[in-house]
Write a protein that holds these residues in place. Sequence first.
Motif, mmCIF file in Angstrom:
data_model
loop_
_atom_site.group_PDB
_atom_site.id
_atom_site.type_symbol
_atom_site.label_atom_id
_atom_site.label_comp_id
_atom_site.label_asym_id
_atom_site.label_seq_id
_atom_site.Cartn_x
_atom_site.Cartn_y
_atom_site.Cartn_z
ATOM 1 N N LEU A 164 0.836 -1.206 0.000
ATOM 2 C CA LEU A 164 0.000 0.000 0.000
ATOM 3 C C LEU A 164 0.868 1.252 0.000
ATOM 4 O O LEU A 164 0.547 2.242 -0.677
ATOM 5 N N ILE A 165 1.965 1.214 0.724
ATOM 6 C CA ILE A 165 2.905 2.340 0.726
ATOM 7 C C ILE A 165 3.481 2.544 -0.675
ATOM 8 O O ILE A 165 3.599 3.680 -1.165
ATOM 9 N N ASP A 166 3.837 1.448 -1.341
ATOM 10 C CA ASP A 166 4.360 1.540 -2.708
ATOM 11 C C ASP A 166 3.321 2.147 -3.646
ATOM 12 O O ASP A 166 3.651 2.966 -4.514
ATOM 13 N N GLU A 167 2.069 1.730 -3.480
ATOM 14 C CA GLU A 167 1.008 2.256 -4.342
ATOM 15 C C GLU A 167 0.794 3.750 -4.097
ATOM 16 O O GLU A 167 0.634 4.525 -5.048
ATOM 17 N N LEU A 168 0.796 4.162 -2.854
ATOM 18 C CA LEU A 168 0.639 5.590 -2.538
ATOM 19 C C LEU A 168 1.816 6.400 -3.088
ATOM 20 O O LEU A 168 1.639 7.523 -3.561
ATOM 21 N N THR A 169 3.011 5.814 -3.040
ATOM 22 C CA THR A 169 4.189 6.498 -3.581
ATOM 23 C C THR A 169 4.052 6.700 -5.088
ATOM 24 O O THR A 169 4.366 7.768 -5.619
ATOM 25 N N PHE A 170 3.575 5.667 -5.788
ATOM 26 C CA PHE A 170 3.322 5.792 -7.226
ATOM 27 C C PHE A 170 2.265 6.861 -7.486
ATOM 28 O O PHE A 170 2.419 7.714 -8.382
ATOM 29 N N ASN A 171 1.182 6.835 -6.720
ATOM 30 C CA ASN A 171 0.106 7.808 -6.912
ATOM 31 C C ASN A 171 0.570 9.230 -6.638
ATOM 32 O O ASN A 171 0.094 10.183 -7.270
ATOM 33 N N LEU A 172 1.495 9.367 -5.727
ATOM 34 C CA LEU A 172 2.058 10.696 -5.449
ATOM 35 C C LEU A 172 2.783 11.228 -6.677
ATOM 36 O O LEU A 172 2.668 12.419 -7.017
ATOM 37 N N GLU A 191 -5.549 -0.776 -6.583
ATOM 38 C CA GLU A 191 -5.647 -2.209 -6.335
ATOM 39 C C GLU A 191 -5.245 -2.597 -4.913
ATOM 40 O O GLU A 191 -5.937 -3.383 -4.242
ATOM 41 N N GLU A 192 -4.116 -2.071 -4.430
ATOM 42 C CA GLU A 192 -3.630 -2.463 -3.107
ATOM 43 C C GLU A 192 -4.543 -1.952 -2.004
ATOM 44 O O GLU A 192 -4.702 -2.611 -0.957
ATOM 45 N N PHE A 193 -5.145 -0.797 -2.224
ATOM 46 C CA PHE A 193 -6.092 -0.268 -1.245
ATOM 47 C C PHE A 193 -7.290 -1.207 -1.105
ATOM 48 O O PHE A 193 -7.702 -1.560 0.005
ATOM 49 N N HIS A 194 -7.839 -1.635 -2.226
ATOM 50 C CA HIS A 194 -8.991 -2.527 -2.177
ATOM 51 C C HIS A 194 -8.617 -3.900 -1.608
ATOM 52 O O HIS A 194 -9.421 -4.518 -0.893
ATOM 53 N N GLN A 195 -7.405 -4.363 -1.898
ATOM 54 C CA GLN A 195 -6.959 -5.633 -1.336
ATOM 55 C C GLN A 195 -6.789 -5.522 0.171
ATOM 56 O O GLN A 195 -7.141 -6.444 0.924
ATOM 57 N N ASP A 199 -8.697 -7.752 3.025
ATOM 58 C CA ASP A 199 -7.942 -8.535 4.002
ATOM 59 C C ASP A 199 -8.129 -8.044 5.434
ATOM 60 O O ASP A 199 -7.648 -8.676 6.377
ATOM 61 N N GLY A 200 -8.790 -6.901 5.593
ATOM 62 C CA GLY A 200 -8.974 -6.347 6.926
ATOM 63 C C GLY A 200 -7.722 -5.732 7.512
ATOM 64 O O GLY A 200 -7.624 -5.508 8.726
ATOM 65 N N VAL A 201 -6.743 -5.430 6.652
ATOM 66 C CA VAL A 201 -5.465 -4.906 7.122
ATOM 67 C C VAL A 201 -5.611 -3.496 7.684
ATOM 68 O O VAL A 201 -4.959 -3.122 8.667
ATOM 69 N N LYS A 211 -8.407 7.061 8.391
ATOM 70 C CA LYS A 211 -9.204 8.126 7.787
ATOM 71 C C LYS A 211 -8.418 8.866 6.704
ATOM 72 O O LYS A 211 -8.950 9.193 5.639
ATOM 73 N N LEU A 212 -7.146 9.129 6.960
ATOM 74 C CA LEU A 212 -6.319 9.814 5.966
ATOM 75 C C LEU A 212 -6.201 8.990 4.690
ATOM 76 O O LEU A 212 -6.284 9.533 3.579
ATOM 77 N N ILE A 213 -6.005 7.690 4.843
ATOM 78 C CA ILE A 213 -5.900 6.812 3.679
ATOM 79 C C ILE A 213 -7.216 6.779 2.921
ATOM 80 O O ILE A 213 -7.250 6.903 1.687
ATOM 81 N N ALA A 214 -8.319 6.617 3.649
ATOM 82 C CA ALA A 214 -9.640 6.566 3.005
ATOM 83 C C ALA A 214 -9.936 7.874 2.273
ATOM 84 O O ALA A 214 -10.411 7.851 1.124
ATOM 85 N N ASP A 215 -9.657 9.002 2.898
ATOM 86 C CA ASP A 215 -9.919 10.304 2.263
ATOM 87 C C ASP A 215 -9.115 10.463 0.973
ATOM 88 O O ASP A 215 -9.626 10.974 -0.033
ATOM 89 N N SER A 216 -7.846 10.024 1.013
ATOM 90 C CA SER A 216 -7.009 10.173 -0.176
ATOM 91 C C SER A 216 -7.518 9.297 -1.320
ATOM 92 O O SER A 216 -7.566 9.737 -2.476
ATOM 93 N N TYR A 217 -7.941 8.061 -1.007
ATOM 94 C CA TYR A 217 -8.421 7.168 -2.076
ATOM 95 C C TYR A 217 -9.806 7.567 -2.580
ATOM 96 O O TYR A 217 -10.122 7.353 -3.754
#
Length: 267
Positions: A164-172, A191-195, A199-201, A211-217
């Motif tokens: 998820l960190i890698d995906e956020l870095t790409f999105n940045l 994709e990683e956010f939905h996964q 998974d309940g991660v 909340k920060l992650i949800a708001d960004s996505y």
Amino acid sequence: MTHQELELWAREIVEAVLANQRIEDSRVELKSSWPDPRKAADRLAAHANAARGTSILWLIGVDEKNCQLANVDPVELANWLKSVESFLDGFAPRLPIDANFRVEGNTVVALYFETHQGAPFVVRGTKGSYPEFVVPWREGTALRAARRDDLLKILVPIRRLAALIDELTFNLEVAKAAKTIDHLGALFREEEFHQALRDGVLSTLPSEVRKLIADSYISMNRANHLVMAVLSVPSQHQQPLQFRQAHSAVTGCLPLIQHALTKLSRS
């Protein structure tokens, strides 16, 4: 969790114990006195590992067996915690908040441990013993060594958060690259956010980070829809206003992604 919230939670548990009610919350550990550091290291590591990222609460000075309080000395915390941590290999569960409060003239110490960073927690065996290191696990109130499936329950969420960190870095980088309307085209990845959701991660993270992650996505998803809507229209029919709206949505994601990525990387 604030000091006030911690004390409120702890007082509710103490009231239940004094009323002879069984404490069913797996996040809670009750001790009538400061436990021996060697034994405490085993139990704390086991409790933290089994919590799988959820914060745990230890109350010192609460005798659940006899439904009474024991009045402990809060001054012992620093030395006790240092001794406990000396038996762990690498990281120990983090103690961001502790609180002392009095009930019926007795002092109770509340210890709020975070477990989402540093797991699995490993305890050193006694010198010269085998195995030299153990990953303890709490099952009910009993302790045992972690099995392979227990370790997977800890490690899989860690790998998912890294992705998820890698995906956020790409999105940045996508947001940074959209300097002008002409640079629109690359979509944000989700994709990683939905996964992580499946998974309940995300539930293992502090509420502020979730909340920060949800708001960004949410913002990235909206931006993706606007960009796809613009690009699906033949060039001769494209409207400048639609381009500006799409571009604004993409660039507006930049601070949200940065904030979420910073907080997640520190979790």
